[in-house]
Motif scaffolding. Structure first.
Motif, PDB file in Angstrom:
ATOM      1  N   PRO A 149     -41.955 -59.399  78.460  1.00  0.00           N
ATOM      2  CA  PRO A 149     -42.057 -58.522  79.643  1.00  0.00           C
ATOM      3  C   PRO A 149     -40.957 -58.792  80.675  1.00  0.00           C
ATOM      4  CG  PRO A 149     -44.227 -59.335  79.028  1.00  0.00           C
ATOM      5  CD  PRO A 149     -43.235 -60.092  78.197  1.00  0.00           C
ATOM      6  N   ALA A 150     -40.524 -60.054  80.793  1.00  0.00           N
ATOM      7  CA  ALA A 150     -39.452 -60.392  81.729  1.00  0.00           C
ATOM      8  C   ALA A 150     -38.129 -59.779  81.269  1.00  0.00           C
ATOM      9  CB  ALA A 150     -39.322 -61.909  81.860  1.00  0.00           C
ATOM     10  N   LYS A 151     -37.881 -59.767  79.961  1.00  0.00           N
ATOM     11  CA  LYS A 151     -36.658 -59.149  79.443  1.00  0.00           C
ATOM     12  C   LYS A 151     -36.645 -57.655  79.759  1.00  0.00           C
ATOM     13  CE  LYS A 151     -35.822 -62.359  75.606  1.00  0.00           C
ATOM     14  NZ  LYS A 151     -35.552 -62.494  74.159  1.00  0.00           N
ATOM     15  N   ALA A 152     -37.786 -57.002  79.576  1.00  0.00           N
ATOM     16  CA  ALA A 152     -37.870 -55.569  79.847  1.00  0.00           C
ATOM     17  C   ALA A 152     -37.663 -55.274  81.331  1.00  0.00           C
ATOM     18  CB  ALA A 152     -39.221 -55.024  79.384  1.00  0.00           C
ATOM     19  N   PHE A 153     -38.328 -56.051  82.175  1.00  0.00           N
ATOM     20  CA  PHE A 153     -38.233 -55.827  83.620  1.00  0.00           C
ATOM     21  C   PHE A 153     -36.823 -56.121  84.124  1.00  0.00           C
ATOM     22  CE2 PHE A 153     -39.036 -56.176  88.099  1.00  0.00           C
ATOM     23  CZ  PHE A 153     -40.135 -55.362  88.337  1.00  0.00           C
ATOM     24  N   LEU A 154     -36.203 -57.169  83.595  1.00  0.00           N
ATOM     25  CA  LEU A 154     -34.842 -57.522  84.009  1.00  0.00           C
ATOM     26  C   LEU A 154     -33.854 -56.439  83.570  1.00  0.00           C
ATOM     27  CD1 LEU A 154     -33.107 -59.651  85.393  1.00  0.00           C
ATOM     28  CD2 LEU A 154     -32.853 -60.802  83.184  1.00  0.00           C
ATOM     29  N   GLY A 155     -34.038 -55.920  82.365  1.00  0.00           N
ATOM     30  CA  GLY A 155     -33.188 -54.824  81.905  1.00  0.00           C
ATOM     31  C   GLY A 155     -33.330 -53.596  82.786  1.00  0.00           C
ATOM     32  N   ALA A 156     -34.583 -53.282  83.168  1.00  0.00           N
ATOM     33  CA  ALA A 156     -34.828 -52.145  84.053  1.00  0.00           C
ATOM     34  C   ALA A 156     -34.202 -52.369  85.429  1.00  0.00           C
ATOM     35  CB  ALA A 156     -36.332 -51.905  84.189  1.00  0.00           C
ATOM     36  N   TYR A 157     -34.280 -53.609  85.914  1.00  0.00           N
ATOM     37  CA  TYR A 157     -33.682 -53.941  87.217  1.00  0.00           C
ATOM     38  C   TYR A 157     -32.169 -53.768  87.178  1.00  0.00           C
ATOM     39  CZ  TYR A 157     -31.692 -56.874  90.892  1.00  0.00           C
ATOM     40  OH  TYR A 157     -30.938 -57.338  91.930  1.00  0.00           O
ATOM     41  N   TYR A 158     -31.530 -54.313  86.134  1.00  0.00           N
ATOM     42  CA  TYR A 158     -30.077 -54.189  86.028  1.00  0.00           C
ATOM     43  C   TYR A 158     -29.658 -52.716  85.906  1.00  0.00           C
ATOM     44  CZ  TYR A 158     -29.096 -59.201  85.641  1.00  0.00           C
ATOM     45  OH  TYR A 158     -28.950 -60.544  85.907  1.00  0.00           O
ATOM     46  N   TYR A 159     -30.460 -51.933  85.204  1.00  0.00           N
ATOM     47  CA  TYR A 159     -30.144 -50.499  85.089  1.00  0.00           C
ATOM     48  C   TYR A 159     -30.219 -49.828  86.463  1.00  0.00           C
ATOM     49  CZ  TYR A 159     -30.099 -45.698  83.377  1.00  0.00           C
ATOM     50  OH  TYR A 159     -29.762 -44.380  83.157  1.00  0.00           O
ATOM     51  N   SER A 160     -31.197 -50.221  87.279  1.00  0.00           N
ATOM     52  CA  SER A 160     -31.373 -49.606  88.594  1.00  0.00           C
ATOM     53  C   SER A 160     -30.232 -49.937  89.551  1.00  0.00           C
ATOM     54  CB  SER A 160     -32.708 -50.045  89.213  1.00  0.00           C
ATOM     55  OG  SER A 160     -32.666 -51.418  89.580  1.00  0.00           O
ATOM     56  N   ILE A 161     -29.547 -51.082  89.324  1.00  0.00           N
ATOM     57  CA  ILE A 161     -28.424 -51.451  90.200  1.00  0.00           C
ATOM     58  C   ILE A 161     -27.081 -51.209  89.495  1.00  0.00           C
ATOM     59  CG2 ILE A 161     -29.793 -53.127  91.498  1.00  0.00           C
ATOM     60  CD1 ILE A 161     -28.344 -55.355  89.942  1.00  0.00           C
ATOM     61  N   CYS A 162     -27.133 -50.414  88.419  1.00  0.00           N
ATOM     62  CA  CYS A 162     -25.914 -49.963  87.717  1.00  0.00           C
ATOM     63  C   CYS A 162     -25.161 -51.083  86.999  1.00  0.00           C
ATOM     64  CB  CYS A 162     -24.971 -49.227  88.673  1.00  0.00           C
ATOM     65  SG  CYS A 162     -25.762 -47.831  89.506  1.00  0.00           S
ATOM     66  N   GLU A 163     -25.840 -52.175  86.669  1.00  0.00           N
ATOM     67  CA  GLU A 163     -25.245 -53.233  85.842  1.00  0.00           C
ATOM     68  C   GLU A 163     -25.595 -52.925  84.385  1.00  0.00           C
ATOM     69  OE1 GLU A 163     -23.319 -55.689  86.576  1.00  0.00           O
ATOM     70  OE2 GLU A 163     -23.422 -55.836  88.765  1.00  0.00           O
ATOM     71  N   TYR A 164     -24.915 -51.908  83.830  1.00  0.00           N
ATOM     72  CA  TYR A 164     -25.346 -51.347  82.560  1.00  0.00           C
ATOM     73  C   TYR A 164     -25.112 -52.282  81.372  1.00  0.00           C
ATOM     74  CZ  TYR A 164     -25.506 -47.166  85.429  1.00  0.00           C
ATOM     75  OH  TYR A 164     -25.779 -46.262  86.428  1.00  0.00           O
ATOM     76  N   GLY A 165     -24.042 -53.077  81.411  1.00  0.00           N
ATOM     77  CA  GLY A 165     -23.783 -54.000  80.317  1.00  0.00           C
ATOM     78  C   GLY A 165     -24.880 -55.037  80.175  1.00  0.00           C
ATOM     79  N   LEU A 166     -25.333 -55.586  81.315  1.00  0.00           N
ATOM     80  CA  LEU A 166     -26.439 -56.544  81.293  1.00  0.00           C
ATOM     81  C   LEU A 166     -27.747 -55.847  80.928  1.00  0.00           C
ATOM     82  CD1 LEU A 166     -25.551 -58.563  84.527  1.00  0.00           C
ATOM     83  CD2 LEU A 166     -25.393 -59.390  82.172  1.00  0.00           C
TER      84      LEU A 166
END
Length: 467
Positions: free
Chosen positions: A283-300
């Protein structure tokens, strides 16, 4: 062989870890069924790992669905047992971390809670049967002729929170944080769209309590005393917390505090979330991926979303749909995007059904089909999706248009009422010629009658007519 055994005792015969998770799930089954369903799914993962280890099977980083199928293919479990595990897994997929969506429809929030409570009790029945089957697989005989389910949902909010205030047990602190989140969501759902200052402060206070309980759980689970005995340098306690603290506590602290201004340093939240993700908490991997997407850090973002999506984490599948459909992070690939959404729906996730329903209604990515849109949206709502409920209310049923029509009708009614209540202008009556007959019927000229007040004669005539 015992005649009867409780499900709690049976869970302990499998492992202490399984029993602890099972007790937590039962405590929350009515207060927070979302959390109970998540715990039941985690227990399935423990059972599957236990069977794999006993039979020397490598999981090969497969998702839970494939691992269960593999146990069946290797004849470790029977088809009925496989069905039980799959059902618990799918029911667990219906639960979501609540911060992913919110609603001010208090009736729906209560209905949603009732829906998920029923799902949680359904999952529990399957899990008790799974306990019996796993015990038989491991020991070669049944634990008892009958397994009795103990009473569930007995934990009172105030008792748990009080216990959390005076204990040094990180698991109790963690549970108290979950309770505070539950209380927050219930009050928020019953609040008006524009809340008063007092309600806003109350909600902020409850949320802060949840964060503090999660922070305490992070710190206590790091076990500084043990680290000191092992000669760890305690100067950097935060590093120890991130490396040794409970991964669920790290995740829940970060997911609740991340983005909240003037509360917790954002870097601390991200670091704890990243630590939980790197230590394998899906769940942390999913949430972190969603967070990075929201701040436009698409590679992460794509790295974490792919890892979590491969483990069938519904939030990750939803954001992978956004990643490939919105055309911001990369060139849009609609087929690829829809495949992730379809996977989420196959897993039984109501939010993915809601997203597909909204896309059928919009008609931008797929052909517009309001019948399919309504079907998927209603199915998602029956599964408890806040996303589906909000879209159905605001967009599919065109709430804005309805509000505009109602506002227009109200405006017309108000204008009509104002017009009716306006003071009518005074209109002077036309003058009566003095020599014309008086309109009162006295047969006298107006100048000798009513012009200057009635004459005695006219008054007498009126009295006679009255008789």
């Amino acid at each position: 062989m015992q005649e009867k055994i409780t499900d709690l005792v049976l869970s302990l015969k499998l492992s202490k870890e399984i029993q602890e998770s099972y007790i937590t799930a039962l405590e929350f089954i009515t207060a927070n069924p979302d959390y109970a369903l998540q715990k039941f799914r985690e227990i399935v993962e423990m059972l599957v790992s236990m069977l794999e280890k006993r039979n020397h099977l490598e999981p090969d980083a497969k998702n839970l669905q494939d691992r269960i199928k593999n146990l069946s293919a290797c004849q470790v479990i029977s088809n009925p047992h496989q069905y039980q595990l799959h059902e618990i897994r799918k029911l667990g997929n219906k639960a979501v971390h609540y911060s992913n969506g919110n609603s001010n429809d208090s009736n729906f929030i209560k209905e949603r809670k009732q829906i998920l409570t029923e799902k949680a009790f359904e999952a529990r029945k399957f899990l008790i049967s799974a306990f019996e089957n796993v015990y038989f697989c491991i020991n070669g005989h049944i634990a008892a002729k009958e397994t009795e389910a103990v009473a569930a949902g007995q934990q009172e909010y105030k008792e748990l929170i009080y216990s959390a205030l005076i204990t040094d047990c990180y698991k109790t602190k963690l549970n108290a944080g979950v309770i505070c989140e539950s209380i927050y969501n219930e009050i928020h759902a019953d609040s008006p769209l524009l809340v008063s200052e007092s309600i806003a402060l109350q909600l902020e206070s409850i949320e802060n309590h949840a964060i503090q309980f999660y922070d305490s759980a992070c710190r206590l689970s790091a076990n500084f005393d043990l680290q000191f005995e092992l000669d760890f340098n305690l100067n950097d306690k935060e590093k120890i917390i991130q490396n040794k603290g409970d991964v669920e506590a790290l995740f829940r602290f970060a997911s609740l505090s991340l983005g909240r201004e003037n509360c917790v340093d954002e870097n601390l939240s991200v670091d704890r979330l990243k630590s939980a993700a790197e230590r394998g908490y899906i769940p942390a991997k999913a949430f972190l991926g969603a967070y990075y997407y929201s701040i436009c850090e698409y590679g992460l973002a794509i790295n974490y979303l792919n890892e979590a999506g491969a483990q069938d984490e519904p939030l990750a599948l939803r954001y992978l749909f956004y990643y490939y459909s919105e055309g911001i992070a990369c060139d849009s690939n609609i087929d690829n995007a829809l495949s992730f959404l379809s996977r989420g729906i196959e897993l039984g996730n109501a939010d993915c059904e809601a997203i597909l329903g909204s896309e059928y209604h919009k008609g931008s990515l797929i052909n517009k089909d309001d019948l399919k849109a309504k079907e998927y949206l209603e199915k998602s709502i029956s599964g408890g999706s806040v996303i589906g409920k909000n879209y159905m209310t605001v967009h599919f049923n065109d709430l804005a248009k309805k509000l505009a029509i109602e506002a227009s009708k109200l405006g017309e009614l108000i204008q009509k009422t104002i017009e009716e209540r306006k003071q009518k202008p005074y209109r002077a009556q036309s003058k009566i010629p003095p020599n014309s007959m008086c309109p009162c019927g006295s047969n006298l000229k107006y100048k000798k009658c009513c012009k200057n007040g009635r004459s005695e004669k006219s008054s007498d005539l009126h009295l006679l007519w009255a008789k």
